[in-house]
Write a protein that holds these residues in place. Structure first.
Motif, PDB file in Angstrom:
ATOM      1  N   GLY A  63       2.851 -39.314 -27.795  1.00  0.00           N
ATOM      2  CA  GLY A  63       2.793 -39.543 -26.351  1.00  0.00           C
ATOM      3  C   GLY A  63       3.010 -38.304 -25.524  1.00  0.00           C
ATOM      4  N   TRP A  64       2.401 -37.193 -25.910  1.00  0.00           N
ATOM      5  CA  TRP A  64       2.656 -35.902 -25.283  1.00  0.00           C
ATOM      6  C   TRP A  64       2.016 -35.738 -23.912  1.00  0.00           C
ATOM      7  CZ3 TRP A  64       6.262 -33.028 -27.552  1.00  0.00           C
ATOM      8  CH2 TRP A  64       6.488 -33.182 -28.927  1.00  0.00           C
ATOM      9  N   GLY A 149       9.008 -42.076 -27.948  1.00  0.00           N
ATOM     10  CA  GLY A 149       7.805 -41.466 -28.495  1.00  0.00           C
ATOM     11  C   GLY A 149       7.420 -42.035 -29.841  1.00  0.00           C
ATOM     12  N   SER A 153       6.807 -46.942 -30.133  1.00  0.00           N
ATOM     13  CA  SER A 153       5.382 -47.077 -30.468  1.00  0.00           C
ATOM     14  C   SER A 153       5.180 -47.693 -31.846  1.00  0.00           C
ATOM     15  CB  SER A 153       4.684 -45.719 -30.375  1.00  0.00           C
ATOM     16  OG  SER A 153       5.213 -44.807 -31.311  1.00  0.00           O
ATOM     17  N   ARG A 214       6.418 -46.558 -21.679  1.00  0.00           N
ATOM     18  CA  ARG A 214       5.800 -45.881 -22.832  1.00  0.00           C
ATOM     19  C   ARG A 214       4.517 -46.577 -23.259  1.00  0.00           C
ATOM     20  NH1 ARG A 214       3.030 -43.786 -26.144  1.00  0.00           N
ATOM     21  NH2 ARG A 214       3.668 -43.016 -28.213  1.00  0.00           N
ATOM     22  N   SER A 217       1.665 -46.602 -20.313  1.00  0.00           N
ATOM     23  CA  SER A 217       1.062 -45.310 -19.987  1.00  0.00           C
ATOM     24  C   SER A 217       0.502 -44.585 -21.206  1.00  0.00           C
ATOM     25  CB  SER A 217       2.091 -44.409 -19.303  1.00  0.00           C
ATOM     26  OG  SER A 217       3.110 -44.021 -20.206  1.00  0.00           O
ATOM     27  N   GLY A 218       0.989 -44.911 -22.402  1.00  0.00           N
ATOM     28  CA  GLY A 218       0.610 -44.163 -23.589  1.00  0.00           C
ATOM     29  C   GLY A 218       1.295 -42.816 -23.673  1.00  0.00           C
ATOM     30  N   SER A 219       2.322 -42.613 -22.840  1.00  0.00           N
ATOM     31  CA  SER A 219       3.019 -41.332 -22.772  1.00  0.00           C
ATOM     32  C   SER A 219       4.518 -41.568 -22.704  1.00  0.00           C
ATOM     33  CB  SER A 219       2.566 -40.570 -21.524  1.00  0.00           C
ATOM     34  OG  SER A 219       3.394 -39.451 -21.262  1.00  0.00           O
ATOM     35  N   PHE A 220       5.309 -40.629 -23.241  1.00  0.00           N
ATOM     36  CA  PHE A 220       6.763 -40.774 -23.149  1.00  0.00           C
ATOM     37  C   PHE A 220       7.345 -40.063 -21.926  1.00  0.00           C
ATOM     38  CE2 PHE A 220       6.442 -37.138 -26.329  1.00  0.00           C
ATOM     39  CZ  PHE A 220       6.828 -36.132 -25.449  1.00  0.00           C
ATOM     40  N   PRO A 281       0.213 -49.228 -28.556  1.00  0.00           N
ATOM     41  CA  PRO A 281       0.071 -48.159 -27.571  1.00  0.00           C
ATOM     42  C   PRO A 281      -1.062 -47.203 -27.911  1.00  0.00           C
ATOM     43  CG  PRO A 281       1.897 -47.720 -29.040  1.00  0.00           C
ATOM     44  CD  PRO A 281       1.411 -49.096 -29.383  1.00  0.00           C
ATOM     45  N   SER A 284      -1.276 -40.413 -28.022  1.00  0.00           N
ATOM     46  CA  SER A 284      -1.526 -39.330 -27.085  1.00  0.00           C
ATOM     47  C   SER A 284      -0.804 -38.079 -27.549  1.00  0.00           C
ATOM     48  CB  SER A 284      -1.037 -39.735 -25.704  1.00  0.00           C
ATOM     49  OG  SER A 284      -1.207 -38.705 -24.790  1.00  0.00           O
TER      50      SER A 284
END
Length: 284
Positions: A63-64, A149, A153, A214, A217-220, A281, A284
């Motif tokens: 999730g970067w 992250g 997930s 998380r 959005s697919g991101s941490f 998720p 990313s």
């Protein structure tokens, strides 16, 4: 061959608690919580990076990516909102005093000058909410690479959103228990067991918000900002601005009933939004 979600979770947790055990021991034997806090907070992140590399031979999928910006704004603003609510009620009711003037006077004495209370408070909050956030983000990043992250997930591949939020929140709370039980990480003046209960409820509630962000959005990064903002504004702004009273150990900070009630509200709010994230998720 890539590891299964269950295998990744097991390896991640073993490494996290193995690494953390070193710093638990250093904290408990030295009695110095602050000196080892940052290293401890990065144990889940290091464990997640190792786990992801062992499984995938790369660090993708945690999730970067920064996306979308509204989650960063939500993460920053949410702790301010619930902090104002909880501490505003405490101050307005007289359960514990607001000590902004006292802080301003102490600062003036240290500087050998006069300080306007309003100006001091504005500057203090702005500095904490900007420059203070930078260090807080770096510390929170260490935890969130791990807890949200990787752990959330992977749990989302095995169970529902409420299950992923509850399990990750329970593990997150458990990770804090040695500090609550055996160090100064608690509210002095109240029973440790009671503070631990309130803390656990708060953490479970915040975990619903963090897990939802998380997975949605697919991101941490939204979770990182929320975690950092909570630490800055609750621990660094609202609690220091609150004076001691007979009731304050039971009401404020992360070990009081105020934020525990916030936690319950967050569970209800984000549980009601579970349909939006009831799927694996996006890596990313």
């Amino acid at each position: 061959m890539m590891m299964s979600p269950k295998q990744k979770i097991i390896l991640f947790l073993v490494l996290t608690f193995l690494f953390s055990g070193v710093f638990y021991a250093l904290i408990l034997t030295s009695g110095n919580l602050e000196g080892w806090t940052l290293a401890l907070m990065w144990c889940p992140g290091i464990a997640a990076l190792i786990t992801q590399w062992v499984s995938h031979k790369n660090l993708r999928g945690l999730g970067w990516r920064l996306r979308p910006w509204r989650f960063l704004l939500l993460g920053y603003g949410l702790p301010i909102l619930y902090g104002l609510l909880v501490y505003g009620v405490v101050w307005a009711s007289g359960a514990a005093p607001f000590k902004g003037q006292e802080m301003a006077q102490d600062m003036a004495a240290q500087m050998g000058t006069s300080v306007n209370t309003t100006g001091f408070l504005v500057n203090y909050v702005v500095m904490m909410g900007t420059l203070g956030m930078l260090g807080s983000i770096f510390a929170a990043l260490g935890e969130e690479i791990g807890w949200r992250g990787l752990l959330v997930s992977e749990l989302a591949r095995l169970t529902s959103f409420p299950g992923a939020a509850l399990i990750s929140g329970a593990i997150w709370a458990l990770w804090h228990f040695p500090l609550i039980l055996f160090s100064e990480y608690n509210n002095a003046g109240a029973p440790r067991w009671l503070g631990m209960i309130f803390f656990t409820v708060m953490v479970l509630g915040i975990s619903f918000a963090l897990a939802w962000m998380r997975l949605k959005s697919g991101s941490f990064w939204g979770a990182v900002i929320l975690h950092a903002s909570h630490n800055i504004f609750i621990q660094g702004v609202f609690t220091p601005l609150t004076g001691q009273s007979a009731l304050s150990p039971y009401l404020i900070d992360e070990f009081g009933v105020g934020l525990a009630l916030v936690g319950l509200a967050l569970i209800l709010i984000f549980w009601s939004k579970r349909a939006e994230v009831e799927q694996a998720p996006t890596p990313s």
